[in-house]
Scaffold this active site. Structure first.
Site, PDB file in Angstrom:
ATOM      1  N   LYS A 174      50.837  22.010  50.043  1.00 17.98           N
ATOM      2  CA  LYS A 174      51.142  21.698  49.086  1.00 17.98           C
ATOM      3  C   LYS A 174      51.057  19.561  48.973  1.00 17.98           C
ATOM      4  O   LYS A 174      50.044  19.957  48.405  1.00 17.98           O
ATOM      5  CB  LYS A 174      50.695  20.341  51.462  1.00 17.98           C
ATOM      6  CG  LYS A 174      50.929  21.126  52.095  1.00 17.98           C
ATOM      7  CD  LYS A 174      52.646  21.011  52.708  1.00 17.98           C
ATOM      8  CE  LYS A 174      53.624  22.028  53.596  1.00 17.98           C
ATOM      9  NZ  LYS A 174      54.746  21.530  53.710  1.00 17.98           N
ATOM     10  N   ASP A 203      54.779  22.706  47.632  1.00 10.82           N
ATOM     11  CA  ASP A 203      55.656  21.732  48.804  1.00 10.82           C
ATOM     12  C   ASP A 203      55.123  20.354  48.567  1.00 10.82           C
ATOM     13  O   ASP A 203      54.056  20.145  49.041  1.00 10.82           O
ATOM     14  CB  ASP A 203      55.479  23.078  49.879  1.00 10.82           C
ATOM     15  CG  ASP A 203      56.383  22.364  50.874  1.00 10.82           C
ATOM     16  OD1 ASP A 203      57.094  21.837  50.616  1.00 10.82           O
ATOM     17  OD2 ASP A 203      56.963  22.421  52.352  1.00 10.82           O
ATOM     18  N   GLU A 229      58.613  23.532  46.119  1.00 12.95           N
ATOM     19  CA  GLU A 229      59.880  23.232  47.700  1.00 12.95           C
ATOM     20  C   GLU A 229      60.029  22.059  47.558  1.00 12.95           C
ATOM     21  O   GLU A 229      58.635  21.266  47.572  1.00 12.95           O
ATOM     22  CB  GLU A 229      59.160  24.132  49.066  1.00 12.95           C
ATOM     23  CG  GLU A 229      59.873  24.011  49.840  1.00 12.95           C
ATOM     24  CD  GLU A 229      59.135  25.444  50.700  1.00 12.95           C
ATOM     25  OE1 GLU A 229      58.655  25.848  50.802  1.00 12.95           O
ATOM     26  OE2 GLU A 229      59.335  24.442  51.907  1.00 12.95           O
ATOM     27  N   GLU A 255      64.932  23.097  54.134  1.00 12.27           N
ATOM     28  CA  GLU A 255      64.457  23.743  55.644  1.00 12.27           C
ATOM     29  C   GLU A 255      65.123  22.534  56.740  1.00 12.27           C
ATOM     30  O   GLU A 255      64.842  22.160  57.588  1.00 12.27           O
ATOM     31  CB  GLU A 255      62.753  23.513  55.863  1.00 12.27           C
ATOM     32  CG  GLU A 255      62.457  22.142  55.152  1.00 12.27           C
ATOM     33  CD  GLU A 255      60.950  22.391  55.326  1.00 12.27           C
ATOM     34  OE1 GLU A 255      60.109  22.758  54.189  1.00 12.27           O
ATOM     35  OE2 GLU A 255      59.641  21.353  56.223  1.00 12.27           O
ATOM     36  N   ASP A 278      65.882  26.988  58.426  1.00  8.53           N
ATOM     37  CA  ASP A 278      64.530  27.325  59.418  1.00  8.53           C
ATOM     38  C   ASP A 278      65.610  28.056  60.453  1.00  8.53           C
ATOM     39  O   ASP A 278      66.964  27.270  60.670  1.00  8.53           O
ATOM     40  CB  ASP A 278      63.893  26.538  59.563  1.00  8.53           C
ATOM     41  CG  ASP A 278      63.388  26.755  60.491  1.00  8.53           C
ATOM     42  OD1 ASP A 278      63.672  26.982  61.898  1.00  8.53           O
ATOM     43  OD2 ASP A 278      61.944  25.936  60.299  1.00  8.53           O
ATOM     44  N   HIS A 305      62.619  29.374  56.105  1.00  9.90           N
ATOM     45  CA  HIS A 305      61.497  28.513  56.087  1.00  9.90           C
ATOM     46  C   HIS A 305      60.820  28.441  57.732  1.00  9.90           C
ATOM     47  O   HIS A 305      61.477  29.072  58.908  1.00  9.90           O
ATOM     48  CB  HIS A 305      61.736  26.609  56.435  1.00  9.90           C
ATOM     49  CG  HIS A 305      60.510  26.154  57.484  1.00  9.90           C
ATOM     50  ND1 HIS A 305      60.880  25.586  58.102  1.00  9.90           N
ATOM     51  CD2 HIS A 305      59.763  25.163  56.093  1.00  9.90           C
ATOM     52  CE1 HIS A 305      59.723  24.259  58.532  1.00  9.90           C
ATOM     53  NE2 HIS A 305      58.828  24.893  57.008  1.00  9.90           N
ATOM     54  N   GLU A 342      57.133  33.302  55.214  1.00  7.77           N
ATOM     55  CA  GLU A 342      56.298  32.021  54.958  1.00  7.77           C
ATOM     56  C   GLU A 342      55.869  32.206  56.848  1.00  7.77           C
ATOM     57  O   GLU A 342      56.068  32.632  57.943  1.00  7.77           O
ATOM     58  CB  GLU A 342      57.066  30.811  55.746  1.00  7.77           C
ATOM     59  CG  GLU A 342      55.637  29.589  55.098  1.00  7.77           C
ATOM     60  CD  GLU A 342      56.864  28.209  55.101  1.00  7.77           C
ATOM     61  OE1 GLU A 342      58.056  28.435  55.933  1.00  7.77           O
ATOM     62  OE2 GLU A 342      55.493  27.207  54.956  1.00  7.77           O
TER      63      GLU A 342
HETATM   64 MG    MG Z   1      58.214  22.512  53.418  1.00  4.84          MG
END
Ligand code: MG
Length: 390
Positions: A174, A203, A229, A255, A278, A305, A342
């Site tokens: 992240k 991300d 991302e 996502e 997602d 996602h 993921e």
């Molecule tokens: Mg993400």
């Protein structure tokens, strides 16, 4: 085979001392909105709707608005039912709560249809390209404490090392909560700790302006990052296009996108290299099929996602089974034309304990469930342990 009852179920687990941050917010709990659909013959299908938002509105939408349209109707027509529900709510619910509710219903109907036919969902969707999917570890979030960078870097190296030790060849980190300079130190620390043989993904959870995203995207090239991302906000299609045109590493996103129509705009706008619907958000498996067909038309690889409970993971595994290498090649793994799953590694009993079955993770891959429907069984004791009201 007709639908007899539809029950939304809210699950909630406080994280207490295990809270963590993305660029957007603290995660104080894990929650999931499940749906249990029962047919007149007693066959049960499970679905899940939504990801980060509060589950209450989705449950209310299912219970008060959509269920009355479904009870007494066929349980064996997920695609047609999904179209019918979207047409019903189009004038007031083209994204958000209504689409998350439709997603949950759709997944449960695919589960029922598979159980009736004795086939796994991926077989009903046209057949699997693969029986196992290369997994990447989602972790390396920001801690609640400490906020001092040296401590954070030390903990991050330990966490990244633990994923590699358990067999992952791909990790996601992240960024977007700290300055670009400090976040690059986080990426550098992970790269240094895991070595050059591990693939890294980054991300930002849409934290950046276009200019900052471009600066970050260019700098990430030095660390062998395989995609960036959600660099900018999901509404900013021009920003996506500018970032994608300006950096060398692929741009991933989607996502927070709903239905084929949001994805059409991402594809036509040439915004992304990798589409991340997602399944519990985009409209379910029926809508995923349309999004996936469109993605391949635009030469965009689909990597769903995945968040939420074991039901969400199971639905994603069936979707992943049927995604063709994009573009097709006889050696898609070498060229990274192959979808990956993921596999969230942060604490979540709803993912790890809710199902009777454990997801089979070996040699860096997760096996696609093979039983009828979603191929998983909900443990009702665990369900009741985490069940809550609005
Ligand atoms: Mg993400």
């Amino acid at each position: 085979m007709k639908i007899a009852s539809i029950e939304p179920i809210i699950l909630r687990v406080p994280l207490q001392e295990r809270t963590f941050y993305s660029s957007q917010s603290k995660f104080p709990e894990r929650n999931s909105l499940l749906i249990k659909i029962t047919t007149e013959d007693g066959i049960v299908g499970w679905g899940e709707g939504g990801q980060y938002g509060p589950p209450g509105p989705v449950a209310t939408c299912i219970e008060n608005v959509l269920s009355p349209l479904l009870v007494g109707h066929s349980a064996c027509t997920p695609v047609a039912t999904s179209e019918r529900l979207y047409a019903y709510s189009r004038d007031f619910g083209q994204s958000g709560t209504y689409i998350e509710a439709i997603s949950a219903i759709d997944i449960a109907l695919w589960d029922i249809w598979g159980k009736i036919l004795g086939q796994p969902v991926h077989a009903l969707m046209g057949g699997a390209f693969r029986s196992k999917v290369i997994a990447y570890a989602t972790g390396c979030y920001y801690p609640d404490q400490p906020w001092s960078l040296p401590e954070m870097l030390r903990d991050l190296e330990v966490e990244a090392g633990s994923y590699v030790e358990s067999g992952f060849g791909i990790l996601k980190i992240k960024v977007g909560l700290l300055s670009v300079e400090d976040d690059l130190k986080r990426v550098e620390a992970v790269r240094r700790s895991v070595g050059d043989g591990i693939k890294l993904l980054v991300d930002a959870n849409h934290a950046y302006t276009t200019a900052t995203a471009i600066r970050m995207g260019k700098a990430l090239g030095d660390f062998g990052v395989h995609f960036l991302e959600e660099p900018v906000t999901p509404e900013d299609l021009t920003g996506y296009r500018r970032v994608r045109d300006s950096i060398d590493i692929p741009v991933a996103g989607g996502e927070c996108a709903f239905t084929r129509y949001d994805f059409r705009d991402l594809f036509v706008g040439q915004c992304i290299d990798i589409a991340q619907p997602d399944i519990c958000v985009c409209g379910g498996l029926s809508e995923f099929l349309k999004i996936q067909a469109m993605a391949s038309t635009f030469g965009v690889l689909t990597i769903p996602h995945v968040w939420g409970s074991g039901i969400a993971v199971a639905a994603a595994m069936h979707a992943l089974a049927i995604i063709p290498p994009t573009p097709y090649t006889a050696n898609p793994i070498a060229l990274q034309n192959e979808p990956v799953v993921e596999f969230d590694r942060k604490h979540n009993p709803l993912r790890d304990d809710l199902l009777e079955e454990k997801f089979d993770f070996q040699d860096g891959c997760v096996s696609v469930p093979t039983g009828p429907g979603l191929g998983v069984t909900v443990n009702e004791d665990v369900l009741n342990r985490y069940r809550t009201t609005l």
